[in-house]
Scaffold this active site. Sequence first.
Site, PDB file in Angstrom:
ATOM      1  CG  HIS A 100      -1.692   1.242   1.437  1.00  0.00           C
ATOM      2  ND1 HIS A 100      -2.936   1.458   0.875  1.00  0.00           N
ATOM      3  CD2 HIS A 100      -1.393   2.377   2.136  1.00  0.00           C
ATOM      4  CE1 HIS A 100      -3.364   2.651   1.224  1.00  0.00           C
ATOM      5  NE2 HIS A 100      -2.451   3.233   1.983  1.00  0.00           N
ATOM      6  CD  GLU A 101       1.928   3.483   3.669  1.00  0.00           C
ATOM      7  OE1 GLU A 101       2.156   4.550   3.060  1.00  0.00           O
ATOM      8  OE2 GLU A 101       0.947   3.323   4.414  1.00  0.00           O
ATOM      9  CG  HIS A 104       0.212   6.102  -0.725  1.00  0.00           C
ATOM     10  ND1 HIS A 104      -0.877   6.784  -1.223  1.00  0.00           N
ATOM     11  CD2 HIS A 104      -0.221   5.505   0.427  1.00  0.00           C
ATOM     12  CE1 HIS A 104      -1.907   6.630  -0.419  1.00  0.00           C
ATOM     13  NE2 HIS A 104      -1.545   5.848   0.581  1.00  0.00           N
ATOM     14  CD  GLU A 165      -4.547   6.703   2.285  1.00  0.00           C
ATOM     15  OE1 GLU A 165      -4.307   5.498   2.473  1.00  0.00           O
ATOM     16  OE2 GLU A 165      -3.672   7.581   2.318  1.00  0.00           O
TER      17      GLU A 165
END
Length: 261
Positions: A100-101, A104, A165
């Site tokens: 997930h990071e 980003h 997100e």
Amino acid sequence: MEALESLEGPKRCLRILATHPTHDRRREYLETLVPEALKRREQSGCAQLKDTNVAFQDYWRRFRSLRPAAGDTDSGNIFVFTGMLDMCETDGQLGFVLSHEIAHTLLNHAGEKISHVNFVYMWVLVPLALLWAVLPNDGIALIADWFFNKVIEIVFELPFSREMEREADEVGLTMAAKACFDVRQASLFWGKMEALESLEGHEKMPEILATHPTHDRRREYLETLVPEALKRREQSGCAQLKDTNVAFQDYWRRFRSLRPA
């Protein structure tokens, strides 16, 4: 995987985990990945790594926290608080958090957010200038500035942040699937966060005022993505998953005993 090969210092994560006795499993898993990552990095034509002395204590002082959180910086660095490491019980959960990071960073959400904010504020300056021209009063200017900032935050910035997100969740789940993690653990992780929030008695902030979707919304959204992620995982030649009975209720039963009595 290609995006990870150019990152400087793939051995750095091992130095960080090597002196932390509670993370032996994660360290051992990383040790199996680093040799191949170093080969791919060299094949990609990256500059030779310098043997820098990265001390674990420096990271420990900076990021020691019981708060289960992770994030990425504008420079592309990713950090994980120890509280999040303790919260992730399986490789699949930790793999999704990291994916997930990484998503980003790959999607350049930091730069996208800056561009979005600048674009919105460019249009706000016009009515503020007109208001100042009609009513040149400092008090009115301060109130108008506060009002416009709140409207921009609630109407533009927060929804945009929540959408980023969700996008990182979707892309991160795809990355985790191609990396052969158990993608079913992603929705379970947010189900566990939801259960812990309930057990600790935290008041749930209305989503309209939050930068992130609520835990239950994230869990439900990821559950809709898991079937497609499992197909992508199978297409990537990953080993078949053994445990087919993964349910959020298992976590709920385990954490019910934590309720204050």
